[in-house]
Design a protein around this motif. Structure first.
Motif, PDB file in Angstrom:
ATOM      1  N   SER A  60     -61.296 -68.466  41.605  1.00 21.91           N
ATOM      2  CA  SER A  60     -60.742 -67.409  42.119  1.00 21.91           C
ATOM      3  C   SER A  60     -60.459 -66.280  41.220  1.00 21.91           C
ATOM      4  N   ILE A  61     -60.256 -65.220  41.737  1.00 17.99           N
ATOM      5  CA  ILE A  61     -59.902 -64.148  40.704  1.00 17.99           C
ATOM      6  C   ILE A  61     -58.405 -63.911  40.911  1.00 17.99           C
ATOM      7  N   PHE A  62     -57.711 -63.704  39.658  1.00 12.99           N
ATOM      8  CA  PHE A  62     -56.512 -63.402  39.566  1.00 12.99           C
ATOM      9  C   PHE A  62     -56.000 -62.164  40.379  1.00 12.99           C
ATOM     10  N   SER A  63     -55.440 -62.082  41.449  1.00 12.87           N
ATOM     11  CA  SER A  63     -55.347 -60.633  41.914  1.00 12.87           C
ATOM     12  C   SER A  63     -54.459 -59.572  41.428  1.00 12.87           C
ATOM     13  N   LYS A  64     -53.725 -60.159  40.167  1.00 15.74           N
ATOM     14  CA  LYS A  64     -53.059 -59.344  39.288  1.00 15.74           C
ATOM     15  C   LYS A  64     -53.857 -58.164  38.879  1.00 15.74           C
ATOM     16  N   HIS A  65     -55.210 -58.525  38.773  1.00 12.59           N
ATOM     17  CA  HIS A  65     -56.426 -57.348  38.169  1.00 12.59           C
ATOM     18  C   HIS A  65     -56.821 -56.645  39.219  1.00 12.59           C
ATOM     19  N   LEU A  66     -56.338 -56.710  40.453  1.00 13.70           N
ATOM     20  CA  LEU A  66     -56.540 -56.076  41.742  1.00 13.70           C
ATOM     21  C   LEU A  66     -55.758 -55.474  42.351  1.00 13.70           C
ATOM     22  N   GLN A  67     -54.452 -55.360  41.577  1.00 15.61           N
ATOM     23  CA  GLN A  67     -53.463 -54.732  42.387  1.00 15.61           C
ATOM     24  C   GLN A  67     -53.516 -53.109  42.621  1.00 15.61           C
ATOM     25  N   PHE A  68     -54.467 -52.583  41.896  1.00 10.22           N
ATOM     26  CA  PHE A  68     -54.878 -51.214  42.384  1.00 10.22           C
ATOM     27  C   PHE A  68     -55.355 -50.717  43.717  1.00 10.22           C
TER      28      PHE A  68
ATOM     29  N   PRO B  44     -42.425 -60.597  42.045  1.00 10.95           N
ATOM     30  CA  PRO B  44     -42.003 -59.420  41.834  1.00 10.95           C
ATOM     31  C   PRO B  44     -43.153 -58.680  41.134  1.00 10.95           C
ATOM     32  N   LYS B  45     -43.332 -57.541  41.632  1.00  9.54           N
ATOM     33  CA  LYS B  45     -44.474 -56.530  41.172  1.00  9.54           C
ATOM     34  C   LYS B  45     -45.913 -56.955  41.530  1.00  9.54           C
TER      35      LYS B  45
ATOM     36  N   HIS C  39     -48.909 -58.495  44.431  1.00  9.03           N
ATOM     37  CA  HIS C  39     -49.489 -58.008  45.912  1.00  9.03           C
ATOM     38  C   HIS C  39     -48.665 -58.009  47.112  1.00  9.03           C
ATOM     39  N   VAL C  40     -47.817 -59.081  46.874  1.00 10.09           N
ATOM     40  CA  VAL C  40     -46.834 -59.162  47.876  1.00 10.09           C
ATOM     41  C   VAL C  40     -45.620 -59.882  47.294  1.00 10.09           C
ATOM     42  N   LEU C  41     -44.618 -58.862  47.514  1.00  5.70           N
ATOM     43  CA  LEU C  41     -43.117 -59.228  47.149  1.00  5.70           C
ATOM     44  C   LEU C  41     -42.402 -60.247  47.816  1.00  5.70           C
ATOM     45  N   PRO C  42     -41.927 -61.105  46.895  1.00  2.00           N
ATOM     46  CA  PRO C  42     -41.277 -62.447  47.562  1.00  2.00           C
ATOM     47  C   PRO C  42     -40.001 -62.110  48.918  1.00  2.00           C
ATOM     48  N   GLU C  43     -39.466 -60.866  48.581  1.00  2.00           N
ATOM     49  CA  GLU C  43     -38.823 -60.422  49.831  1.00  2.00           C
ATOM     50  C   GLU C  43     -39.414 -60.006  51.135  1.00  2.00           C
ATOM     51  N   ARG C  44     -40.600 -59.861  51.098  1.00  4.19           N
ATOM     52  CA  ARG C  44     -41.543 -59.375  52.167  1.00  4.19           C
ATOM     53  C   ARG C  44     -42.529 -60.316  52.660  1.00  4.19           C
ATOM     54  N   VAL C  45     -42.268 -61.569  52.044  1.00  3.92           N
ATOM     55  CA  VAL C  45     -43.460 -62.590  52.305  1.00  3.92           C
ATOM     56  C   VAL C  45     -43.524 -62.954  53.721  1.00  3.92           C
ATOM     57  N   ALA C  46     -42.725 -62.776  54.482  1.00  2.29           N
ATOM     58  CA  ALA C  46     -42.809 -63.306  56.139  1.00  2.29           C
ATOM     59  C   ALA C  46     -43.511 -62.122  56.781  1.00  2.29           C
ATOM     60  N   ASP C  47     -43.412 -61.159  56.253  1.00  2.22           N
ATOM     61  CA  ASP C  47     -44.294 -59.870  56.758  1.00  2.22           C
ATOM     62  C   ASP C  47     -45.699 -59.549  56.139  1.00  2.22           C
ATOM     63  N   ASP C  48     -45.665 -59.442  54.910  1.00  2.00           N
ATOM     64  CA  ASP C  48     -46.841 -59.265  54.113  1.00  2.00           C
ATOM     65  C   ASP C  48     -47.647 -60.174  53.748  1.00  2.00           C
TER      66      ASP C  48
ATOM     67  N   HIS D  65     -52.839 -55.393  33.365  1.00  2.00           N
ATOM     68  CA  HIS D  65     -51.599 -55.377  33.488  1.00  2.00           C
ATOM     69  C   HIS D  65     -51.104 -55.536  34.924  1.00  2.00           C
ATOM     70  N   GLY D  66     -51.984 -55.241  35.839  1.00  2.00           N
ATOM     71  CA  GLY D  66     -51.395 -55.357  37.074  1.00  2.00           C
ATOM     72  C   GLY D  66     -51.283 -53.951  37.561  1.00  2.00           C
ATOM     73  N   ASN D  67     -51.643 -52.770  36.913  1.00  2.00           N
ATOM     74  CA  ASN D  67     -51.086 -51.433  37.360  1.00  2.00           C
ATOM     75  C   ASN D  67     -51.653 -50.998  38.439  1.00  2.00           C
ATOM     76  N   ARG D  68     -50.900 -50.235  39.303  1.00  2.00           N
ATOM     77  CA  ARG D  68     -51.283 -49.632  40.557  1.00  2.00           C
ATOM     78  C   ARG D  68     -52.412 -48.807  40.361  1.00  2.00           C
ATOM     79  N   LYS D  69     -52.568 -47.729  39.553  1.00  2.00           N
ATOM     80  CA  LYS D  69     -53.357 -46.955  39.046  1.00  2.00           C
ATOM     81  C   LYS D  69     -54.056 -47.052  37.708  1.00  2.00           C
ATOM     82  N   ILE D  70     -55.354 -47.016  37.680  1.00  2.00           N
ATOM     83  CA  ILE D  70     -56.154 -47.512  36.501  1.00  2.00           C
ATOM     84  C   ILE D  70     -56.861 -46.369  35.977  1.00  2.00           C
ATOM     85  N   THR D  71     -57.182 -46.317  34.683  1.00  2.00           N
ATOM     86  CA  THR D  71     -57.804 -45.064  34.313  1.00  2.00           C
ATOM     87  C   THR D  71     -59.275 -45.300  33.981  1.00  2.00           C
TER      88      THR D  71
END
Length: 322
Positions: free
Chosen positions: A47-55, A79-80, A82-91, A291-297
């Motif tokens: 599996s690919i660690f989705s941290k690297h696809l958070q953009f 936290p930070k 793809h899915v935030l813990p506090e929104r896990v039921a929805d997301d 680093h899990g950035n939402r925008k990449i260069t």
């Protein structure tokens, strides 16, 4: 006990009685209890660690993972992530819908879960269980200065035991990652005193060879021998030693370009009969995706190319390892 075939489907496995499973000696069998892990010597599940696809959004990350050739995603539910813990039921259901849309199954996730007295932690695990996840990584632990290391280990052993019981109730396997630095598990040798308090079927280690070599140097093989009965999943990444502002530090690099002897490491895993789900991490320069950035260069196509190269190296090196 009547002998079963070496390869058991997930559906068949779940039909086994609790009594039958409990009668199997856990410590001596390593990972043979887990039908979700590939059983053929030269096949691995990556599996690919989705941290690297958070953009990317859920559909984009799933599409990319499938097109590159991964078997699934190690989804960040923290936290930070793809899915935030506090929104896990929805997301989380939305993320799973995208994963299934592209022909994959939800299996692995990375969390900050540890203390089950935390209601959000329980919600994360309960939601994941309902959606079909099997493996998750826990949060990291440290050794506070205001108590001794044995005192901390006793506390963590009880918490791990409680977490393992919840895992059993939910049909999940929790994995604590060995991580270099001032973390519990960095030296490997401190983990068994905590893990031995748990039911080894539902709680173990996500073994990280990169961090094991950073901390253990040439003695990493001894740590592997000690921790192997607890290994439930594996992290794959590589590094070199380099200088940063005059200090020697680990520098992350693509697979095969660092100090990790992957052919020998994989030969040991095969020798020990360890073939569990793998999570591929790319922590070298990916334009911020590392680093899990939402925008990449850099372009997403370049990120995908580097992921594909590492995946190809991983699969080929596993197949060729004796």
């Amino acid at each position: 006990m009547q002998k079963t075939k070496k390869v058991i489907s997930r559906r068949s496995f779940t039909k086994l009685s609790t009594k039958a499973v409990a009668s199997i000696p856990l410590m001596g069998l390593g990972n043979t209890l887990y039908p979700t892990a590939p059983k053929l010597k030269n096949e691995i599940e990556v599996s690919i660690f989705s941290k690297h696809l958070q953009f990317l959004d859920y559909s984009g990350m799933a599409s990319a993972a499938a097109e590159i050739g991964f078997d699934g995603l190690d989804l960040t539910v923290r936290p930070k992530g793809h899915v935030l813990p506090e929104r896990v039921a929805d997301d989380l259901p939305k993320a799973v819908e995208s994963i299934k849309k592209y022909g994959m199954k939800p299996k692995m996730m990375t969390t900050n879960v540890w203390d089950i007295k935390d209601l959000t932690n329980k919600m994360v695990l309960e939601t994941a269980s309902k959606l079909g996840f099997t493996f998750y990584r826990t949060g990291w632990l440290s050794y506070p200065e205001d108590r001794t290391i044995p005192q901390s280990q006793a506390i963590y052993a009880q918490q791990a035991k409680d977490l393992g019981q919840l895992n059993q109730d939910l049909g999940l396997i929790g994995c604590y990652q060995n991580h270099a630095g001032n973390h519990v598990g960095a030296p490997i040798w401190d983990l068994p005193s905590i893990l031995e308090a748990t039911n080894n079927e539902y709680f173990g280690v996500q073994y990280d060879i990169r961090h094991a070599v950073v901390e253990g140097g040439s003695s990493w093989e001894l740590g592997l021998r000690q921790i192997k009965p607890f290994i439930k999943s594996i992290v794959i990444k590589d590094f070199l030693w380099g200088k940063n502002n005059g200090a020697w530090k680990p520098v992350n690099v693509p697979l095969g370009q660092g100090v990790i002897d992957f052919p020998y490491y994989f030969s040991l895993l095969k020798k020990y009969g360890i073939n569990v789900p793998m999570s591929l991490h790319l922590e070298y320069d990916l334009g911020g995706a590392e680093h899990g950035n939402r925008k990449i260069t850099i372009s997403k196509e370049e990120v995908f190319k580097r992921m594909k190269n590492d995946l190809k190296f991983l699969r080929e090196t596993w197949r060729q390892a004796p």
